[in-house]
Design a protein around this motif. Sequence first.
Motif, PDB file in Angstrom:
ATOM      1  N   UNK A   2       0.866  -1.173   0.000  1.00  0.00           N
ATOM      2  CA  UNK A   2       0.000   0.000   0.000  1.00  0.00           C
ATOM      3  C   UNK A   2       0.906   1.228   0.000  1.00  0.00           C
ATOM      4  N   UNK A   3       0.826   2.035  -1.045  1.00  0.00           N
ATOM      5  CA  UNK A   3       1.830   3.071  -1.235  1.00  0.00           C
ATOM      6  C   UNK A   3       1.199   4.420  -1.521  1.00  0.00           C
ATOM      7  N   UNK A   4       1.982   5.456  -1.289  1.00  0.00           N
ATOM      8  CA  UNK A   4       1.597   6.824  -1.615  1.00  0.00           C
ATOM      9  C   UNK A   4       2.740   7.478  -2.370  1.00  0.00           C
ATOM     10  N   UNK A   5       2.404   8.424  -3.221  1.00  0.00           N
ATOM     11  CA  UNK A   5       3.407   9.206  -3.926  1.00  0.00           C
ATOM     12  C   UNK A   5       3.295  10.648  -3.436  1.00  0.00           C
ATOM     13  N   UNK A   6       4.382  11.148  -2.865  1.00  0.00           N
ATOM     14  CA  UNK A   6       4.426  12.512  -2.353  1.00  0.00           C
ATOM     15  C   UNK A   6       5.129  13.387  -3.383  1.00  0.00           C
ATOM     16  N   UNK A   7       4.456  14.452  -3.802  1.00  0.00           N
ATOM     17  CA  UNK A   7       5.051  15.412  -4.734  1.00  0.00           C
ATOM     18  C   UNK A   7       5.377  16.679  -3.959  1.00  0.00           C
ATOM     19  N   UNK A   8       6.646  17.033  -3.940  1.00  0.00           N
ATOM     20  CA  UNK A   8       7.112  18.142  -3.117  1.00  0.00           C
ATOM     21  C   UNK A   8       7.086  19.456  -3.886  1.00  0.00           C
ATOM     22  N   UNK A   9       7.145  20.539  -3.131  1.00  0.00           N
ATOM     23  CA  UNK A   9       7.109  21.875  -3.718  1.00  0.00           C
ATOM     24  C   UNK A   9       8.326  22.128  -4.601  1.00  0.00           C
ATOM     25  N   UNK A  10       9.447  21.478  -4.309  1.00  0.00           N
ATOM     26  CA  UNK A  10      10.651  21.694  -5.119  1.00  0.00           C
ATOM     27  C   UNK A  10      10.655  20.904  -6.421  1.00  0.00           C
TER      28      UNK A  10
END
Length: 569
Positions: A2-10
Amino acid sequence: MYRAIVTYTDGTSREKELQMRETERGFAVTLPCGQIEKPAERVDFMPDYASAREGEEGYFALNNDLIRFSGHEDAVYETGYCLMHFFGVKTPRACFAAVVTGLWSQHSFVVSREKGVYSIHPRFVLDGQPVEEDMQVEYTFLTDKDADYSGMARVYREYQLHRGGCRLIRDRMNDDLRYAMDAPEIRIRQAWKPVPTPVEEQTDENEPPMHVAADFERVGKILDACKAHGVDKAEFCLVGWNKSGHDGRWPQAFPVEPALGGEAGLRNLTQKAKDMGYRMVCHTNATDCYSISNRWSDSLPMRGRNGEMQKNAQWGGGRMYNMCPASGGEDFMYEDLPKVRDLGFHGLHYIDVITCVPPRRCFSQEHPCSQSDYVRSMDRIAHRAAELMGGFQSEGAYDYIADVCDMVLYVDFHMFHPAHPLIDEKIPMWQLVYHGIILSNPGPATVNYPVKDWKSQLKFVEYGGHPAIYIHSKFVGGDRSNWMGDEDLTCGSDEEIERTAQAIGGVCEEYRNMKDLQLETMERHEQIARDVFVTVYESGTRVICNYRDEAFEAENVTVAPRGYAVIRP
């Protein structure tokens, strides 16, 4: 996994494993807020089990929409903040409801079709700001007769009731709510300035002239005409009673508009309504502000990420700005609500916009306001209005303050015109959750339904509507559409008042035979034949709506063409 993808501001992104725990009927996945180690734009929860291939049986269900797995081009549909915090999936492999149970004030859902594969997943929108709580989604699997969109809705309703996110009407019943349930809601737009406005930033000197459609004396004539047509109960809501008419100078409400008869005229009217056995409430606003207001300051509007004032539409008072509750908006409502009550208003007090927009964020360093802060502020305002006046209602169907909401003006803005090419069908998903909890009119198309086309009239019945009448619903000029339709009820002459009162009398007569169903939850909705739908309530009462041009036989009952039948147990 079970996974998530985090997209950062940079601009970078990172995959993270979600924590999983089993529940009685499924499981929950969580990403702790502490795992967002630097500013992020969004977090996408990516379930591998929420996909289907072109041509497979089933659907995605969200808001009041169904998306089937056939007949579309590749596309992506990001919903933005949804009416409710859940979606449903039915494929040949599984059926489940996915409920956002953590950080629900900042979610969106993303639907896509890519190379013949359909998928749906939750997205948490962070906007580069600190994350206030863990992100969590709970999946409940459904089988047998529960494995459809009606079962999905029941999962969410049970969740909301269990956590105290709402209460059944019958469990919170009082005299004010009982009266509103029995009576049509009749809104009267009394006065307004041109929309769209010719003057964006208005002052006392350049303020456009106001059109008066119904002063307090004329509203009294409407009350008399309704009584003459057998309307024993009605809740009248005055729109534009305030200074400069509808949306004239928010957050300034006072003085009562002199051109309508001033405070003395309004007090006479509210007393007249009371003497006639009617309830009278009014339209106020807790979210918008204009520079012409005597309460205006440059610190009042919410601020965007770059520090700019958050602009909204060009409306009656000029350029509308989103008002920050932390910079004075909430305090203004606490100051005004007792004054509003003291004018003689009593019933389900109407505060515009709140439930018609997602929770907003203010990025100001002087008066920051997160989406969670915004929700708490709106909830406090609504509770205060209900304490003072008897109840609370608002415009739309966002459910983040469902715990205090008694009625909404309309649920689905796109009842007959889907908002995206991926959407195939409309269903009463919101009503399956909230019927018996919040009184509602199905959509703008069913406001003034007795003078609308037959499809709108039948949809009102199919979706278990509570009558919403709007005298002078049309007021927008130029190229802007009248979102409640071109058919209208007016009061410009005695003849128009008579026509309007006659229509309201007809509404009351028809509604009288079905209003008891407002106390019941809606347990099932389904299509039982081509263009024929059945709505089933908790008592077992079945309402069959026939959209065909010929009669339909069902359960030993003949349902007339373009008509409906109510079958009691």
